[in-house]
Design a protein around this motif. Structure first.
Motif, short mmCIF file in Angstrom:
data_model
loop_
_atom_site.label_atom_id
_atom_site.label_comp_id
_atom_site.label_asym_id
_atom_site.label_seq_id
_atom_site.Cartn_x
_atom_site.Cartn_y
_atom_site.Cartn_z
N HIS A 162 0.99 -1.22 -0.04
CA HIS A 162 0.12 0.04 0.08
C HIS A 162 0.95 1.30 -0.20
N ALA A 163 1.98 1.25 0.69
CA ALA A 163 2.89 2.37 0.83
C ALA A 163 3.47 2.46 -0.86
N SER A 164 3.60 1.53 -1.46
CA SER A 164 4.22 1.88 -2.87
C SER A 164 3.04 2.27 -3.69
N GLN A 165 1.61 1.90 -3.19
CA GLN A 165 0.64 2.54 -4.16
C GLN A 165 0.53 3.92 -3.83
N TYR A 166 0.86 4.37 -2.64
CA TYR A 166 0.85 5.85 -2.52
C TYR A 166 1.73 6.60 -3.49
N MET A 167 2.90 5.84 -3.55
CA MET A 167 4.03 6.58 -4.22
C MET A 167 3.66 6.76 -5.92
N VAL A 168 2.79 5.62 -6.30
CA VAL A 168 2.48 5.60 -7.59
C VAL A 168 1.32 6.55 -7.82
N CYS A 169 0.42 6.65 -6.90
CA CYS A 169 -0.68 7.64 -7.09
C CYS A 169 -0.40 8.84 -6.59
N ALA A 170 0.70 9.42 -6.55
CA ALA A 170 1.34 10.68 -6.09
C ALA A 170 0.66 11.14 -5.00
N GLY A 171 0.61 10.20 -3.88
CA GLY A 171 0.50 10.41 -2.77
C GLY A 171 -1.18 10.52 -2.21
N LEU A 172 -1.68 11.67 -1.48
CA LEU A 172 -2.84 11.75 -1.05
C LEU A 172 -4.12 11.42 -2.15
N PRO A 173 -4.09 11.52 -3.62
CA PRO A 173 -4.90 11.21 -4.28
C PRO A 173 -5.31 9.82 -4.16
N MET A 174 -4.50 8.94 -3.68
CA MET A 174 -4.84 7.62 -3.22
C MET A 174 -6.15 7.48 -2.39
N LEU A 175 -6.21 8.36 -1.48
CA LEU A 175 -7.34 8.28 -0.44
C LEU A 175 -8.82 8.11 -1.11
N PRO A 176 -9.08 9.18 -2.04
CA PRO A 176 -10.34 9.21 -2.72
C PRO A 176 -10.51 8.08 -3.65
N LEU A 177 -9.23 7.70 -4.34
CA LEU A 177 -9.35 6.53 -5.32
C LEU A 177 -9.43 5.21 -4.45
N TYR A 178 -9.06 5.06 -3.31
CA TYR A 178 -9.35 4.03 -2.42
C TYR A 178 -10.59 3.98 -2.27
N VAL A 179 -11.28 4.97 -1.89
CA VAL A 179 -12.85 4.95 -1.36
C VAL A 179 -13.65 4.61 -2.77
N VAL A 180 -13.29 4.80 -4.02
CA VAL A 180 -13.92 4.64 -4.99
C VAL A 180 -13.75 3.01 -5.17
N ALA A 181 -12.65 2.30 -5.08
CA ALA A 181 -12.24 1.07 -4.97
C ALA A 181 -13.30 0.13 -3.90
N VAL A 182 -13.24 0.69 -2.92
CA VAL A 182 -14.16 0.22 -2.03
C VAL A 182 -15.51 0.15 -2.15
N ALA A 183 -16.18 1.24 -2.87
CA ALA A 183 -17.55 1.38 -3.34
C ALA A 183 -17.70 0.26 -4.40
N VAL A 184 -16.78 -0.04 -5.46
CA VAL A 184 -16.76 -0.72 -6.49
C VAL A 184 -16.86 -2.25 -6.05
N SER A 185 -16.10 -2.59 -4.97
CA SER A 185 -15.77 -3.92 -4.29
C SER A 185 -17.29 -4.36 -3.64
N VAL A 186 -17.88 -3.24 -3.12
CA VAL A 186 -19.16 -3.54 -2.17
C VAL A 186 -20.12 -3.91 -3.38
N LEU A 187 -20.27 -3.12 -4.50
CA LEU A 187 -21.25 -3.35 -5.51
C LEU A 187 -21.14 -4.72 -6.28
N VAL A 188 -19.75 -5.04 -6.32
CA VAL A 188 -19.52 -6.35 -7.14
C VAL A 188 -19.74 -7.57 -6.25
#
Length: 141
Positions: free
Chosen positions: A81-107
């Motif tokens: 996950h720390a590497s994912q923060y690096m790839v996502c340019a830091g704090l933009p990972m937080l809203p992206l993660y929330v979207v990924a949670v929502a997709v997973s809940v829907l699926v």
């Protein structure tokens, strides 16, 4: 420490995700210690959100549990996950993660099974179970 981990540590400081993680350590009353691969482990986090047993912000791994309770596989998972923060340019990972949670809940009705970030960090290392999409479960007798 491998070169990738040094680069990750530096970029996560520069993109402000690690400083934000360190702020959460202070606000949550956690004790921090140096971890493997440039990670900072923070034990005794007291804020009840998020509900995960451990979570990462930048290079900071926060947990409510006591020192020594994080397994090697969970630390490896959080390091990804720390590497994912690096790839996502830091704090933009937080809203992206929330979207990924929502997709997973829907699926599949689960926050992690179809969350791209959790899948890339290895679900099993994070103590998550794999669940099939709901439409496959409806077909099963």
């Amino acid at each position: 420490m491998r070169r990738l981990h040094r680069v990750r540590r530096t970029l996560n400081y520069l993109n402000l995700s690690t400083p934000f993680g360190l702020l959460l350590v202070r606000l949550g009353g956690a004790r921090r210690t140096a971890g493997p691969d440039g990670l900072i482990l923070a034990y005794g986090y007291r804020i009840p959100f998020p509900v995960a047993g451990a979570f990462t912000v930048g290079n900071v791994v926060l947990t409510r549990s006591g020192e020594g309770d994080l397994t090697e596989s969970l630390i490896r998972h959080e390091g990804r996950h720390a590497s994912q923060y690096m790839v996502c340019a830091g704090l933009p990972m937080l809203p992206l993660y929330v979207v990924a949670v929502a997709v997973s809940v829907l699926v599949c009705g689960d926050t992690a099974s179809w969350n791209v970030f959790e899948r890339l960090a290895n679900l099993e290392d994070g103590n998550y179970t794999r669940k099939s999409p709901w439409w496959f479960r409806l077909k099963s007798p």
